[in-house]
Design a protein around this motif. Structure first.
Motif, PDB file in Angstrom:
ATOM      1  N   LEU A  78      97.443  18.207  54.913  1.00 14.85           N
ATOM      2  CA  LEU A  78      98.362  18.868  55.828  1.00 14.85           C
ATOM      3  C   LEU A  78      99.424  19.645  55.072  1.00 14.85           C
ATOM      4  O   LEU A  78      99.845  20.736  55.467  1.00 14.85           O
ATOM      5  CB  LEU A  78      99.018  17.809  56.709  1.00 14.85           C
ATOM      6  CG  LEU A  78      99.688  18.266  57.976  1.00 14.85           C
ATOM      7  CD1 LEU A  78      98.658  18.796  58.949  1.00 14.85           C
ATOM      8  CD2 LEU A  78     100.455  17.112  58.602  1.00 14.85           C
ATOM      9  N   VAL A  79      99.878  19.064  53.956  1.00 10.73           N
ATOM     10  CA  VAL A  79     100.957  19.669  53.194  1.00 10.73           C
ATOM     11  C   VAL A  79     100.423  20.499  52.023  1.00 10.73           C
ATOM     12  O   VAL A  79     101.088  21.416  51.545  1.00 10.73           O
ATOM     13  CB  VAL A  79     101.911  18.560  52.680  1.00 10.73           C
ATOM     14  CG1 VAL A  79     102.982  19.113  51.792  1.00 10.73           C
ATOM     15  CG2 VAL A  79     102.542  17.842  53.851  1.00 10.73           C
ATOM     16  N   GLY A  80      99.198  20.202  51.573  1.00 11.76           N
ATOM     17  CA  GLY A  80      98.664  20.890  50.405  1.00 11.76           C
ATOM     18  C   GLY A  80      97.965  22.199  50.694  1.00 11.76           C
ATOM     19  O   GLY A  80      97.968  23.105  49.866  1.00 11.76           O
ATOM     20  N   PHE A  81      97.354  22.333  51.874  1.00 13.33           N
ATOM     21  CA  PHE A  81      96.639  23.571  52.159  1.00 13.33           C
ATOM     22  C   PHE A  81      97.527  24.748  52.541  1.00 13.33           C
ATOM     23  O   PHE A  81      97.206  25.882  52.196  1.00 13.33           O
ATOM     24  CB  PHE A  81      95.568  23.328  53.220  1.00 13.33           C
ATOM     25  CG  PHE A  81      94.307  22.761  52.654  1.00 13.33           C
ATOM     26  CD1 PHE A  81      94.039  21.405  52.733  1.00 13.33           C
ATOM     27  CD2 PHE A  81      93.404  23.579  52.013  1.00 13.33           C
ATOM     28  CE1 PHE A  81      92.884  20.875  52.183  1.00 13.33           C
ATOM     29  CE2 PHE A  81      92.247  23.059  51.471  1.00 13.33           C
ATOM     30  CZ  PHE A  81      91.980  21.701  51.548  1.00 13.33           C
ATOM     31  N   PRO A  82      98.617  24.556  53.261  1.00 12.99           N
ATOM     32  CA  PRO A  82      99.432  25.731  53.622  1.00 12.99           C
ATOM     33  C   PRO A  82      99.851  26.619  52.453  1.00 12.99           C
ATOM     34  O   PRO A  82      99.796  27.846  52.608  1.00 12.99           O
ATOM     35  CB  PRO A  82     100.618  25.108  54.351  1.00 12.99           C
ATOM     36  CG  PRO A  82     100.047  23.880  54.990  1.00 12.99           C
ATOM     37  CD  PRO A  82      99.080  23.340  53.994  1.00 12.99           C
ATOM     38  N   PRO A  83     100.252  26.092  51.283  1.00 15.38           N
ATOM     39  CA  PRO A  83     100.585  27.035  50.205  1.00 15.38           C
ATOM     40  C   PRO A  83      99.410  27.936  49.837  1.00 15.38           C
ATOM     41  O   PRO A  83      99.604  29.124  49.574  1.00 15.38           O
ATOM     42  CB  PRO A  83     100.961  26.124  49.033  1.00 15.38           C
ATOM     43  CG  PRO A  83     101.414  24.868  49.653  1.00 15.38           C
ATOM     44  CD  PRO A  83     100.592  24.692  50.880  1.00 15.38           C
ATOM     45  N   PHE A  95      98.946  28.797  44.184  1.00 12.95           N
ATOM     46  CA  PHE A  95      97.590  28.260  44.107  1.00 12.95           C
ATOM     47  C   PHE A  95      97.581  26.832  43.608  1.00 12.95           C
ATOM     48  O   PHE A  95      96.940  25.960  44.176  1.00 12.95           O
ATOM     49  CB  PHE A  95      96.690  29.125  43.215  1.00 12.95           C
ATOM     50  CG  PHE A  95      95.275  28.620  43.226  1.00 12.95           C
ATOM     51  CD1 PHE A  95      94.854  27.682  42.294  1.00 12.95           C
ATOM     52  CD2 PHE A  95      94.404  29.021  44.220  1.00 12.95           C
ATOM     53  CE1 PHE A  95      93.558  27.171  42.348  1.00 12.95           C
ATOM     54  CE2 PHE A  95      93.122  28.521  44.274  1.00 12.95           C
ATOM     55  CZ  PHE A  95      92.694  27.590  43.339  1.00 12.95           C
ATOM     56  N   TRP A  96      98.291  26.569  42.520  1.00 13.76           N
ATOM     57  CA  TRP A  96      98.206  25.234  41.935  1.00 13.76           C
ATOM     58  C   TRP A  96      99.006  24.198  42.719  1.00 13.76           C
ATOM     59  O   TRP A  96      98.710  23.010  42.650  1.00 13.76           O
ATOM     60  CB  TRP A  96      98.596  25.247  40.453  1.00 13.76           C
ATOM     61  CG  TRP A  96      97.555  25.937  39.639  1.00 13.76           C
ATOM     62  CD1 TRP A  96      97.692  27.093  38.939  1.00 13.76           C
ATOM     63  CD2 TRP A  96      96.181  25.546  39.491  1.00 13.76           C
ATOM     64  NE1 TRP A  96      96.495  27.430  38.354  1.00 13.76           N
ATOM     65  CE2 TRP A  96      95.556  26.512  38.668  1.00 13.76           C
ATOM     66  CE3 TRP A  96      95.414  24.473  39.966  1.00 13.76           C
ATOM     67  CZ2 TRP A  96      94.205  26.431  38.312  1.00 13.76           C
ATOM     68  CZ3 TRP A  96      94.080  24.384  39.607  1.00 13.76           C
ATOM     69  CH2 TRP A  96      93.484  25.350  38.790  1.00 13.76           C
ATOM     70  N   LEU A  97      99.996  24.665  43.457  1.00 12.72           N
ATOM     71  CA  LEU A  97     100.697  23.749  44.353  1.00 12.72           C
ATOM     72  C   LEU A  97      99.701  23.151  45.335  1.00 12.72           C
ATOM     73  O   LEU A  97      99.805  21.997  45.739  1.00 12.72           O
ATOM     74  CB  LEU A  97     101.777  24.533  45.106  1.00 12.72           C
ATOM     75  CG  LEU A  97     103.013  23.812  45.608  1.00 12.72           C
ATOM     76  CD1 LEU A  97     103.615  22.934  44.539  1.00 12.72           C
ATOM     77  CD2 LEU A  97     104.042  24.838  46.062  1.00 12.72           C
ATOM     78  N   PHE A  98      98.704  23.943  45.691  1.00 10.28           N
ATOM     79  CA  PHE A  98      97.580  23.443  46.473  1.00 10.28           C
ATOM     80  C   PHE A  98      96.556  22.793  45.552  1.00 10.28           C
ATOM     81  O   PHE A  98      96.037  21.704  45.836  1.00 10.28           O
ATOM     82  CB  PHE A  98      96.910  24.601  47.233  1.00 10.28           C
ATOM     83  CG  PHE A  98      95.421  24.451  47.368  1.00 10.28           C
ATOM     84  CD1 PHE A  98      94.545  25.115  46.507  1.00 10.28           C
ATOM     85  CD2 PHE A  98      94.896  23.606  48.328  1.00 10.28           C
ATOM     86  CE1 PHE A  98      93.172  24.944  46.616  1.00 10.28           C
ATOM     87  CE2 PHE A  98      93.522  23.421  48.443  1.00 10.28           C
ATOM     88  CZ  PHE A  98      92.657  24.090  47.582  1.00 10.28           C
ATOM     89  N   GLY A  99      96.255  23.482  44.433  1.00 14.39           N
ATOM     90  CA  GLY A  99      95.099  23.139  43.619  1.00 14.39           C
ATOM     91  C   GLY A  99      95.146  21.777  42.985  1.00 14.39           C
ATOM     92  O   GLY A  99      94.111  21.118  42.838  1.00 14.39           O
ATOM     93  N   HIS A 100      96.363  21.334  42.586  1.00 15.60           N
ATOM     94  CA  HIS A 100      96.324  20.024  42.006  1.00 15.60           C
ATOM     95  C   HIS A 100      96.143  18.922  43.055  1.00 15.60           C
ATOM     96  O   HIS A 100      95.267  18.068  42.904  1.00 15.60           O
ATOM     97  CB  HIS A 100      97.480  19.699  41.055  1.00 15.60           C
ATOM     98  CG  HIS A 100      97.093  18.472  40.335  1.00 15.60           C
ATOM     99  ND1 HIS A 100      96.224  18.497  39.254  1.00 15.60           N
ATOM    100  CD2 HIS A 100      97.259  17.182  40.665  1.00 15.60           C
ATOM    101  CE1 HIS A 100      95.933  17.248  38.938  1.00 15.60           C
ATOM    102  NE2 HIS A 100      96.549  16.433  39.770  1.00 15.60           N
TER     103      HIS A 100
END
Lengths: 234, 838, 120
Positions: free
Chosen positions: B219-224, B258-263
């Protein structure tokens, strides 16, 4: 048997490793020709030893579970949860982090007077080096980097188009060339010779062939060599 | 209040009654399926097809790299192949696979009849299928994305990737991510609210805890990522310079987003697999897992810590030294909660009597491979070492160890463990052991030497290499290993098919497990349980071996069909006390239609047909509103009997209904996207070159004040419609909603007026980002108008009453969120010029 | 304060400690980035500089918040007793554990502040 003095351990470990595993190669991080790469290579061998020990521990425990079923039935769960989950990582990670921060500090390019300044500009798909302090006016080369052996060189790196990365494995770690930014990498080649480098950030169809060659000259020949280079194209 | 329908005399009649309302119709009606078992299976099968595609792409890579100077593939094609390998595996295989497994398993483990939002499950599946198809078709036509699976700018910008390739990635992946976000919302609400009576949080199966935490991360990782993709697509299509350093943008902004999501993404992939381990291992070790509480705390810690690691993918970009230290420290810290779980599992094995059955073999493979991957991960967290091996095959080796070890092996174990449940059959002779050894040996052959290849200096994403590098033997061994592994997977696929078609009838609960999914018939009927079980312990089947039979006789809750409704129970989050009866939708084509219209929008954007895109967007939103026609109730029902002598209100009359929670969660994702956008603007101001911008934007306080006042009025009157004296009086509450609609319209107008004074957004990243923020706020106001008018429509058509106020309460949440976003946007826009002037 | 430590445990407490950690991490990274751009590391008094001082205060502030949260969790657990359900007791213990983990995590990243050069 007394352990050898600490400052011999690094090269000793490296020598053993090198012979055992055949780590030589023109782009090998373990066939080092500069102090930065050498420091990192030692770090690698130490970490590998630690990792193998931990791995062996886990494998041994798993084997025990099947070879001697129920042998852990009387063990308090806290031994696993706190002992294995908290204490063991703490004991491993704390010295590792301290060592990592300390060795990282030593490798960073703190301001140093007397370092030779060279500018590097990456573009698809070649490197252009400019030597602003060459006697007789600035000089420039393409895909070949001339440095004096044994002296620190501060490379100021940027890109004209997409992101690239400058990497000469036998000498030092890599740094990215990013348009709109200038990054600094300190490189020292211990001995005269040729050292190959690659572009280490995917930059399009020409990424594979985007190589660089570092030529380290004996220090007394360096200035003269620079003068004979071409002037920068404007 | 009427007495419940008299329970039928025998389980067969009860089954027939339930099946009649719950089952998915055959033939074309399959397209209308909303049932979680059906949709879950579809996710899994589709994911496996994509895995095969990704695997073939991997074989092409290994074939190319097996020998130096290979003429097999040129760089253009090769770049598409490795980009698609990563993209397919990360977006089209891993996440949908565990989504499907979770969707299938969770209601059964929790003692519910279905997920919380069955139509959303279906919509998510179609979005995944259509988005994935866009990517596959592009591969087929030779225009697949070719900038690497993380698509760094400026390489992926229009200047350096002029073709449609990058747009395919940005649009296709965003389309698929709708599916991920909808799954996240649904999983959270299902785990929190739709459990069996008495199943308090501490009695929940660990798998549910893992999925709950994973869903929050999604929920929090995909929006970035979604925000970043939208910004990059807007830059490519309309030339707004978010990432162009010449105009005040920065390529590093893409990397951060990207990496805010990617990790977190890789932990999102790992955690469900760890949940499988925590479920399967104790059963096969014939002992309850040790450290249930420690594991729960560890996964919460892991979830949060994983959001603080992302810059370790960027150690070589030239960030401040202390930042390197922060992220290095955080990256080592994440090993601790992982170690707690590993040792909990080891301790359980040692304390139990483990059986070396096929799932356990795969779990041992998991330990071996994942622990190795974790150890190299700690090495990579050490910055100086990272500077040598970043962007080399060492990282490729590491990531495959943690992903194949940490995800694939547990999922293979899950396949063998739950296949009897899916198919109702057990294997006669299994090829699984052969498959395991081929996969295990092949994998290690491929990737163990690859660490060495990286240390020998081979960078990532090179399509060939010269013979004098010393990499030839290493690559050849990796390629041979790759083919062995492929054979192993092929054997696994064959084995699955054989078990499905030719296996013998499975006995009930073949593993003697304790969790509720084994109390359903195998394969399960559409409704899971003929009646729902009261739960008093963590492993309900352990003390009640014949629970399944009891439930089939209707002895639990809801052992009947009332008015032809599809019902399950909603509980209070912590205690598991029954709170409400949740009515679920029947099969409908609406999710498919909405997904098709959403697809029209995305494909139109891809082909730059913007007028059609607007139409598609409006039609999609309209079709989504249509879903509500069959939701809710036109009468007050009062508490309904639910069996076992108890009553509960229907969800439309309950204070804590699932759909209200869905709105809260959507707003969390929304807030994260907005925060990413605000971060983007601030990041560019502080770090990007070519600031300050040539011209500042100063909208003047009047317009902004008007907007904020209008938004506040909308929130206030939306809330007033719920107040005593208003809610029961239709004309008074309708008036409040009209006021809210008018206020939102005014706010929208004000924001548009402010947008008009923003100078050309293509000139500088400052104007572009300001423009984006205002559009964001304006879209919220626009949707606020729709929510207010929708509430009005519901009210006028009998869906709202003094006890049925769900629509209005959901709308108020939106109005309040819009007020927050409006205030934050305007504060940001007004304060930035002031700060720049200092 | 009294009310907070006596209400039955909600799942939110499970996340509160790490929400504080997340705030600490974000503020530290943001302050570092802004400070390096604005040159706060060049404003020095002897061995101390403005940037490190600000980072330390941000870290110390969050550690204080976490210490307060720990006390609240401890109190809730100690006073809960038998009248609360197993779920409430479970959540109480889990929240305490999560808070302790958050304290350790925040402390751990704070170690970097004195041990590393700031900007470069």
């Amino acid at each position: 048997m007394r352990l050898p003095a600490f400052r011999f351990t690094g090269p000793a470990v490296a020598a053993v490793g090198l012979t055992l595993a055949g780590c030589t190669g023109p782009l090998s991080t373990l066939d080092t020709a500069g102090p930065a790469a050498a420091s990192i290579a030692t770090l690698w061998w130490v970490m590998l030893a630690g990792a193998m020990a931990l791995f062996a521990l886990v494998v041994a425990l798993l084997l025990a579970a099947f070879v001697k079923p129920g042998s852990g039935a009387g063990t308090r769960p806290l031994l696993w949860l706190a002992g294995g989950g908290l204490v063991l990582p703490a004991f491993v990670l704390t010295p590792l982090l301290f060592y990592a921060l300390w060795s990282g500090e030593r490798l960073l390019a703190h301001p140093l007077s007397g370092a030779i300044r060279i500018e590097a500009e990456a573009r698809q798909w070649q490197w252009t080096f400019t030597y602003p302090d060459a006697a007789g006016g600035p000089r420039s080369t393409v895909n070949v980097l001339h440095v004096p052996a044994g002296s620190p060189v501060d490379l100021r790196i940027t890109s004209a188009d997409v992101i690239h990365s400058f990497w000469v494995p036998r000498l030092a770690g890599k740094i990215d060339a990013i348009p709109g930014h200038t990054n600094m990498l300190r490189v020292v080649a211990e001995r005269p010779g040729f050292y190959r480098g690659v572009c280490a950030e995917f930059c399009g169809t020409g990424h594979t062939g985007m190589e660089v060659l570092v030529e380290a000259h004996p220090p007394d020949e360096y200035a003269a060599r620079l003068v004979r280079l071409a002037e920068p194209v404007h | 209040m009427t007495a419940p329908p008299a329970p039928p005399a025998d389980p067969i009649r009860l089954h027939k009654q339930l099946d009649a309302v719950w089952r998915t119709p055959a033939g074309l009606g399959q397209l209308a399926a909303v049932n979680h078992s059906v949709i879950g299976r579809r996710f899994i099968v589709t994911a496996l097809v994509f895995f095969a595609v990704g695997g073939i792409l991997a074989m092409l890579i290994r074939a190319q790299l097996a020998t130096p100077r290979s003429a097999f593939l040129g760089p253009d094609i090769y770049n598409q192949i490795f980009t698609m390998h990563g993209t397919v595996m990360m977006f089209l295989f891993a996440i949908p696979l565990f989504e499907g497994l979770a969707m299938y398993l969770l209601p059964k483990m929790l003692g519910a009849r279905d997920m919380a939002f069955p139509r959303l499950s279906a919509y998510g599946y179609w979005c995944y299928l259509f988005g994935g198809s866009i990517l596959l078709l592009a591969l087929f036509f030779g225009v697949a994305p070719d900038g690497g699976w993380f698509m760094y700018t400026p390489l992926s910008s229009r200047t350096y990737t002029p073709g449609i390739n990058a747009d395919v990635w940005l649009i296709g992946v965003t389309f698929v991510e709708i599916s991920a976000l909808s799954a996240a919302v649904e999983i959270i609400v299902t785990v929190l609210k739709l459990r069996a009576p008495g199943m308090s949080l501490d009695k929940m199966p660990l798998f549910a805890w893992y999925m709950l935490v994973t869903a929050f991360m999604m929920l929090v990782g995909f929006p970035p990522l979604i925000l970043g993709s939208v910004l990059l697509e807007v830059e490519r299509a309309f030339n707004l310079p978010f990432f162009d350093p010449a105009r005040g943008g920065d390529p590093l902004l893409w990397q951060h987003l990207f990496w805010l999501f990617g990790h977190p993404e890789v932990y999102i992939i790992f955690l469900p697999a760890a949940g499988v381990v925590s479920t399967v291992l104790p059963v096969l070790a014939r002992r309850e897992i040790i450290g249930y509480l420690w594991i729960v705390v560890s996964i919460v810690a892991l979830a949060f810590l994983s959001f603080g690691l992302w810059v370790h993918h960027m150690f070589t970009v030239g960030i401040p030294h202390l930042a390197l230290a922060f992220f290095s420290a955080a990256s080592t810290a994440v090993a601790v909660p992982t170690a707690v779980q590993i040792f909990a599992w080891i301790g359980t094995l040692l304390a139990g009597r483990p059986q070396l059955k096929l799932p356990m073999l795969f779990l041992l493979g998991f330990f071996f491979v994942f622990v190795a991957g974790g150890l190299t991960g700690v090495m990579l967290a050490v910055v100086p070492f990272n500077w040598q091996v970043h962007d080399t095959h060492f990282v490729v080796a590491h990531l495959h160890y943690v992903l194949v070890g940490g995800f694939i092996f547990p999922m293979l174990a899950a396949a063998y463990y739950w296949l009897p449940h899916f198919t109702g059959r057990s294997p006669r002779h299994s090829l699984g052991t052969g498959a395991f050894w081929l996969i295990f040996i092949g994998f290690n052959l491929t990737f163990l030497v690859m660490h060495w290849t990286g240390l020998m200096g081979m960078p990532r994403r090179v399509y060939t290499y010269s013979p004098d590098t010393g990499w030839e033997w290493l690559n050849l061994i990796s390629s041979i290993g790759g083919f062995l592994m492929a054979m192993g997977f092929a054997l696994f696929a064959v084995d699955l098919f054989l078990q499905w078609r030719f296996g013998r009838r499975a006995e009930r609960n073949p593993w003697s497990a304790g969790t509720l999914e084994w109390a359903t018939p195998m394969p399960p009927p559409a409704y899971n349980f003929a009646s729902l079980p009261p739960v008093t312990a963590r492993a309900p089947l352990a003390d009640a071996r014949d629970l399944g039979t009891e439930l089939a006789r209707g002895r639990g809750y809801l052992g009947f069909v009332r008015h032809g409704w599809l019902e399950t129970l909603g509980v209070e989050i912590t205690s598991g006390r029954v709170e409400q009866v949740v009515r679920l939708p029947r099969p409908t084509y609406l999710p498919l239609i909405s997904a098709l219209l959403t697809g029209v929008f995305f494909v139109s954007v891809l082909f730059k047909l913007y007028a059609l895109a607007v139409l598609g967007f409006v039609a999609a939103v309209g079709s989504l509103l249509l879903w509500s026609v069959t939701s809710g109730d036109r009468r007050d029902r009062g508490p309904l009997p639910i069996g076992c002598g108890e009553v509960a209100p229907p969800h439309s009359e309950a204070p804590d209904a699932p759909s209200r929670w869905a709105m809260v969660l959507v707003l969390v994702a929304d807030a994260t996207a907005f925060a990413s956008l605000a971060f983007g603007l601030l990041f560019l101001w502080v770090v990007a070159p070519n600031w300050p911008p040539p011209q500042l934007i100063e909208p003047g306080l009047t317009k902004s004040a008007l907007v904020i006042v209008a938004l506040a009025i909308a929130a206030w009157s939306g809330g007033r419609a719920l107040a005593p004296g208003f809610l029961e009086a239709p004309s008074r509450r309708d008036l409040q909603m009209i006021i809210a609609a008018a206020a939102q319209t005014t706010a929208l107008g004000g924001l548009i007026a402010i947008l008009m004074i923003v100078p050309d957004p293509t000139r500088h990243a400052y104007t572009a980002a300001t423009f984006a923020i205002l559009i964001y706020a304006a879209m919220h106001a626009g949707l606020g108008v729709i929510f207010a008018l929708f509430g009005l429509w519901r009210s006028r058509n009998g869906y709202v009453s003094a006890v049925r106020s769900l629509d209005l309460r959901i709308a108020v949440l939106w109005h309040k969120a819009t007020l927050g976003i409006g205030v934050a946007s305007l504060l940001l826009i007004h304060s930035l010029p002031w700060a720049m002037g200092q | 304060m009294k009310a907070l430590s006596q209400r039955p445990a909600g799942p939110v407490f499970l996340a509160l400690g790490f929400l504080i950690w997340a705030s600490a991490f974000s503020m530290l990274y943001a302050a570092l980035s802004i400070g390096c751009e604005l040159g706060w590391n060049s404003i020095t008094w002897g061995i101390f500089d403005l940037l490190r001082l600000i980072l330390f205060m941000l870290w110390a502030g969050h550690m204080t918040l976490l210490a307060w949260l720990y006390r609240v969790c401890r109190k809730r657990l100690d006073t809960s007793g038998e009248e609360n359900s197993s779920a409430a007791r479970f959540l109480g213990r889990a929240s305490l554990g999560a808070t302790m983990a958050a304290v350790a995590s925040t402390f751990w990243i704070g170690l970097a502040i004195p041990l590393s050069s700031t900007c470069g």
